[in-house]
Design a protein around this motif. Structure first.
Motif, PDB file in Angstrom:
ATOM      1  N   ARG A 125      90.934  53.128 -33.808  1.00 40.93           N
ATOM      2  CA  ARG A 125      90.804  51.705 -34.165  1.00 40.93           C
ATOM      3  C   ARG A 125      89.475  51.420 -34.847  1.00 40.93           C
ATOM      4  N   ARG A 126      88.415  52.020 -34.329  1.00 39.75           N
ATOM      5  CA  ARG A 126      87.094  51.817 -34.918  1.00 39.75           C
ATOM      6  C   ARG A 126      87.061  52.354 -36.346  1.00 39.75           C
ATOM      7  N   GLU A 127      87.626  53.522 -36.554  1.00 37.03           N
ATOM      8  CA  GLU A 127      87.649  54.108 -37.894  1.00 37.03           C
ATOM      9  C   GLU A 127      88.475  53.250 -38.855  1.00 37.03           C
ATOM     10  N   GLN A 128      89.620  52.760 -38.389  1.00 36.82           N
ATOM     11  CA  GLN A 128      90.450  51.897 -39.230  1.00 36.82           C
ATOM     12  C   GLN A 128      89.714  50.610 -39.589  1.00 36.82           C
ATOM     13  N   ARG A 129      89.044  50.031 -38.597  1.00 33.12           N
ATOM     14  CA  ARG A 129      88.294  48.797 -38.842  1.00 33.12           C
ATOM     15  C   ARG A 129      87.160  49.042 -39.831  1.00 33.12           C
ATOM     16  N   GLU A 130      86.455  50.175 -39.683  1.00 30.02           N
ATOM     17  CA  GLU A 130      85.367  50.509 -40.610  1.00 30.02           C
ATOM     18  C   GLU A 130      85.887  50.703 -42.024  1.00 30.02           C
ATOM     19  N   ALA A 132      88.602  49.378 -43.344  1.00 26.78           N
ATOM     20  CA  ALA A 132      89.014  48.068 -43.851  1.00 26.78           C
ATOM     21  C   ALA A 132      87.797  47.222 -44.222  1.00 26.78           C
ATOM     22  N   GLU A 133      86.787  47.196 -43.357  1.00 24.44           N
ATOM     23  CA  GLU A 133      85.581  46.415 -43.643  1.00 24.44           C
ATOM     24  C   GLU A 133      84.863  46.938 -44.880  1.00 24.44           C
ATOM     25  N   ARG A 134      84.783  48.243 -45.011  1.00 22.26           N
ATOM     26  CA  ARG A 134      84.123  48.840 -46.179  1.00 22.26           C
ATOM     27  C   ARG A 134      84.865  48.449 -47.456  1.00 22.26           C
ATOM     28  N   ALA A 135      86.187  48.520 -47.418  1.00 17.63           N
ATOM     29  CA  ALA A 135      86.982  48.159 -48.600  1.00 17.63           C
ATOM     30  C   ALA A 135      86.842  46.669 -48.904  1.00 17.63           C
ATOM     31  N   LEU A 136      86.887  45.822 -47.878  1.00 23.76           N
ATOM     32  CA  LEU A 136      86.732  44.380 -48.081  1.00 23.76           C
ATOM     33  C   LEU A 136      85.338  44.031 -48.605  1.00 23.76           C
ATOM     34  N   ASN A 137      84.322  44.713 -48.113  1.00 23.79           N
ATOM     35  CA  ASN A 137      82.947  44.422 -48.528  1.00 23.79           C
ATOM     36  C   ASN A 137      82.684  44.759 -49.985  1.00 23.79           C
ATOM     37  N   ARG A 138      83.515  45.596 -50.583  1.00 20.26           N
ATOM     38  CA  ARG A 138      83.344  45.931 -52.003  1.00 20.26           C
ATOM     39  C   ARG A 138      83.936  44.874 -52.918  1.00 20.26           C
ATOM     40  N   LEU A 139      84.703  43.950 -52.352  1.00 23.29           N
ATOM     41  CA  LEU A 139      85.295  42.874 -53.159  1.00 23.29           C
ATOM     42  C   LEU A 139      84.256  41.803 -53.449  1.00 23.29           C
ATOM     43  N   GLU A 140      84.422  41.127 -54.578  1.00 25.15           N
ATOM     44  CA  GLU A 140      83.606  39.953 -54.863  1.00 25.15           C
ATOM     45  C   GLU A 140      83.899  38.922 -53.772  1.00 25.15           C
ATOM     46  N   VAL A 141      82.944  38.049 -53.519  1.00 24.64           N
ATOM     47  CA  VAL A 141      83.063  37.077 -52.432  1.00 24.64           C
ATOM     48  C   VAL A 141      84.319  36.217 -52.580  1.00 24.64           C
ATOM     49  N   ALA A 142      84.586  35.706 -53.778  1.00 21.09           N
ATOM     50  CA  ALA A 142      85.738  34.815 -53.979  1.00 21.09           C
ATOM     51  C   ALA A 142      87.049  35.561 -53.752  1.00 21.09           C
TER      52      ALA A 142
END
Length: 198
Positions: A125-130, A132-142
């Motif tokens: 779960r921790r690896e999946q969350r990391e 997902a967060e890493r992929a989301l953090n690469r997106l522009e804010v909007a």
């Protein structure tokens, strides 16, 4: 002498200043914070603010509200104005955060969960969350905000458009682009870990 005194006195008289527009009745920072605090907090969370920083960044948002309240267009919705501020504050936060690393220390026994899950489940779960967060953090804010509001919070595109004060077509475009970019980011991360489809 009386002339000199009159000139001296006139130098210290207040200059006529055009007053700033008075805030609408009942519209002050305290009221906005009370009525929209949860909205700001959730918006910042949507925009990728680290949970340990949410309270501080929310306070930053309300500092901006305090400074900019006189510029608020009374015809707009307060939540739309606040979301714009949240987006700018979150973008600044993410730029700063990119250069810092948080060092976690072990918690005391009192802070540990009472029901222990299997170690493998926790790690997966921790690896999946990391990932997902890493992929989301690469997106522009909007794009990130649009994706999170649509996919995770189940808001409609019309609701997102109203909240972000953009045309609904822009929401569709951002959502489509965010999905493509997330797919690419996740595939790249999984391939690096040797978990992707070869």
């Amino acid at each position: 002498m009386k002339q000199a005194y009159a000139q001296l006195r006139s130098a210290f008289e207040p200059v006529a200043v055009v007053p700033a527009p008075a805030p609408a009745p009942g519209l002050d920072v305290r009221t906005i914070s009370r009525e929209h605090g949860r909205f700001v907090w959730l918006s910042l969370q949507r925009l990728g603010i680290h949970p340990s920083d949410l309270d501080d960044i929310a306070q930053d948002v309300f500092m901006v509200v305090h400074r900019r309240l006189d510029t608020f267009d009374r015809r707009a919705r307060v939540s739309t104005w606040l979301f714009g501020i949240c987006m700018r504050v979150a973008a600044n936060y993410r730029r700063r955060r990119r250069w810092t690393r948080e060092v976690l220390s072990g918690g005391s026994e009192d802070e540990r969960p009472s029901a222990l899950a299997a170690a493998d489940d926790i790690l997966v779960r921790r690896e999946q969350r990391e990932l997902a967060e890493r992929a989301l953090n690469r997106l522009e804010v909007a794009k990130r905000a649009t994706f999170v509001m649509f996919e995770l919070e189940s808001l409609s595109c019309n609701e997102i458009a109203e909240l972000m004060n953009v045309p609904v077509g822009t929401v569709y475009s951002r959502l489509h682009s965010a999905r493509r970019q997330l797919e690419k980011n996740l595939a790249r991360d999984l391939a690096r870990r040797g978990l992707g489809n070869s």
